[in-house]
Design a protein around this motif. Structure first.
Motif, PDB file in Angstrom:
ATOM      1  N   UNK A 116       0.822  -1.208   0.000  1.00 49.16           N
ATOM      2  CA  UNK A 116       0.000   0.000   0.000  1.00 49.16           C
ATOM      3  C   UNK A 116       0.859   1.262   0.000  1.00 49.16           C
ATOM      4  N   UNK A 117       1.981   1.211   0.733  1.00 41.52           N
ATOM      5  CA  UNK A 117       2.880   2.362   0.740  1.00 41.52           C
ATOM      6  C   UNK A 117       3.455   2.626  -0.654  1.00 41.52           C
ATOM      7  N   UNK A 118       3.840   1.567  -1.353  1.00 44.76           N
ATOM      8  CA  UNK A 118       4.327   1.742  -2.720  1.00 44.76           C
ATOM      9  C   UNK A 118       3.253   2.243  -3.658  1.00 44.76           C
ATOM     10  N   UNK A 119       2.000   1.806  -3.439  1.00 43.94           N
ATOM     11  CA  UNK A 119       0.903   2.269  -4.285  1.00 43.94           C
ATOM     12  C   UNK A 119       0.641   3.758  -4.100  1.00 43.94           C
ATOM     13  N   UNK A 120       0.624   4.202  -2.845  1.00 39.46           N
ATOM     14  CA  UNK A 120       0.367   5.621  -2.590  1.00 39.46           C
ATOM     15  C   UNK A 120       1.565   6.487  -2.980  1.00 39.46           C
ATOM     16  N   UNK A 148       1.721   7.722  -6.818  1.00 37.59           N
ATOM     17  CA  UNK A 148       0.920   8.820  -7.362  1.00 37.59           C
ATOM     18  C   UNK A 148       1.509  10.167  -6.943  1.00 37.59           C
ATOM     19  N   UNK A 149       0.891  11.221  -7.409  1.00 36.68           N
ATOM     20  CA  UNK A 149       1.441  12.571  -7.227  1.00 36.68           C
ATOM     21  C   UNK A 149       1.413  12.991  -5.758  1.00 36.68           C
ATOM     22  N   UNK A 150       0.293  12.743  -5.079  1.00 35.24           N
ATOM     23  CA  UNK A 150       0.164  13.167  -3.679  1.00 35.24           C
ATOM     24  C   UNK A 150       1.163  12.424  -2.798  1.00 35.24           C
ATOM     25  N   UNK A 151       1.268  11.126  -3.000  1.00 36.78           N
ATOM     26  CA  UNK A 151       2.221  10.362  -2.203  1.00 36.78           C
ATOM     27  C   UNK A 151       3.653  10.780  -2.453  1.00 36.78           C
ATOM     28  N   UNK A 152       3.982  11.112  -3.699  1.00 30.75           N
ATOM     29  CA  UNK A 152       5.331  11.560  -4.012  1.00 30.75           C
ATOM     30  C   UNK A 152       5.652  12.867  -3.310  1.00 30.75           C
ATOM     31  N   UNK A 153       4.676  13.752  -3.228  1.00 26.60           N
ATOM     32  CA  UNK A 153       4.876  15.023  -2.528  1.00 26.60           C
ATOM     33  C   UNK A 153       5.089  14.801  -1.028  1.00 26.60           C
ATOM     34  N   UNK A 154       4.342  13.873  -0.458  1.00 24.28           N
ATOM     35  CA  UNK A 154       4.520  13.582   0.964  1.00 24.28           C
ATOM     36  C   UNK A 154       5.895  12.992   1.243  1.00 24.28           C
ATOM     37  N   UNK A 155       6.357  12.109   0.358  1.00 27.91           N
ATOM     38  CA  UNK A 155       7.691  11.531   0.526  1.00 27.91           C
ATOM     39  C   UNK A 155       8.767  12.599   0.402  1.00 27.91           C
ATOM     40  N   UNK A 205      12.793  16.079   2.892  1.00 26.14           N
ATOM     41  CA  UNK A 205      13.324  17.420   3.154  1.00 26.14           C
ATOM     42  C   UNK A 205      13.519  17.661   4.649  1.00 26.14           C
ATOM     43  N   UNK A 206      12.627  17.088   5.467  1.00 21.40           N
ATOM     44  CA  UNK A 206      12.783  17.233   6.919  1.00 21.40           C
ATOM     45  C   UNK A 206      13.996  16.440   7.397  1.00 21.40           C
TER      46      UNK A 206
END
Length: 249
Positions: A89-93, A96-103, A108-109
């Motif tokens: 599920x982590x790889x699935x999210x 996509x674009x939203x998951x990539x932004x969260x990663x 960055x942190x």
């Protein structure tokens, strides 16, 4: 007929004695050990890994959802199933674009933390190298002449050096090579070698790893063995010493 010839005839005509009971038992025991040893080690490692993952995941599972709550025996493997589903599920999210932004936000942190940053970057590069399907992972096996002329070592090729490194190397095309040690392939030597001095092998990484970890006792079978034999024969033909000049009378 002389006495010596008669004695020789008796010696040669004496039948060979069959192996004793102790020798047969030893042979049978070693054969059984060779068959059962790898199976036992494999099962033990699988059992250890499953129980280790269960021990990590079990504290996070409520007691009402644990199988042993409703069953008289404890069933291992639930934690491994949960980890597999969670990583999928982590790889699935993440794809996509939203998951990539969260990663990217999380990275960055981590990159701003002085102590955590080098550890995270190193671990990320190791995992990307081991599990990536790109050209940067170990996908090619080759031979290089190391550590001295006439001695050849197995190496794994990744990719060409970056422009910054290539600009400081002598004028030639280089490739990145990793030479693992025997019997522990996690350690070894990394270097840049000219591509013209590399002989690529048409064998798989798994076959090369088996050859290295067994110190040459487990040779590739089938086509892999034939390819290595053909390469060795071509090397012998190319390195045949020149004929010596006739000695002056």
């Amino acid at each position: 007929m002389t006495n010596d010839s008669i004695q020789n005839t008796r010696v040669t005509s004496t039948p060979k004695s069959s192996p004793g009971i102790v020798s047969r038992i030893r042979t049978y025991f070693l054969t059984g050990l060779v068959v059962a040893g790898p199976v036992a080690i494999t099962l033990w490692l699988v059992w250890w890994f499953v129980t280790w993952v269960d021990g990590l995941v079990r504290p996070f599972i409520p007691g009402a959802y644990r199988p042993e709550t409703y069953m008289p025996v404890r069933i291992p493997g639930l934690g491994l199933i949960i980890v597999f589903v969670a990583l999928t599920l982590l790889g699935f999210f993440t794809a996509n674009f939203v998951g990539r932004k969260l990663v990217d936000f999380g990275e960055s942190i981590l990159s701003r933390m002085p102590v955590v940053r080098p550890i995270y970057r190193t671990a990320k590069q190791i995992f990307q190298t081991l599990f990536s399907k790109s050209e940067s992972s170990f996908r090619r096996v080759a031979l290089i002449e190391f550590p001295s002329p006439g001695m050849w070592s197995l190496v794994f090729l990744t990719q060409s050096p970056t422009e910054d490194i290539a600009g400081r190397l002598p004028e030639s095309e280089y490739v990145s090579a990793f030479m693992p040690c025997t019997p522990n392939p996690t350690t070894g030597f990394f270097f840049y070698v000219p591509k013209r001095e590399v002989i690529e092998l048409d064998i798989t990484v798994e076959q090369a790893m088996t050859l290295i970890m067994s110190a040459g006792t487990a040779q590739p079978t089938g086509e892999g063995q034939k390819k290595l034999a053909a390469i060795a024969e071509s090397m012998r033909a190319g390195r045949t010493p020149p004929a010596l000049p006739p000695t002056a009378a």
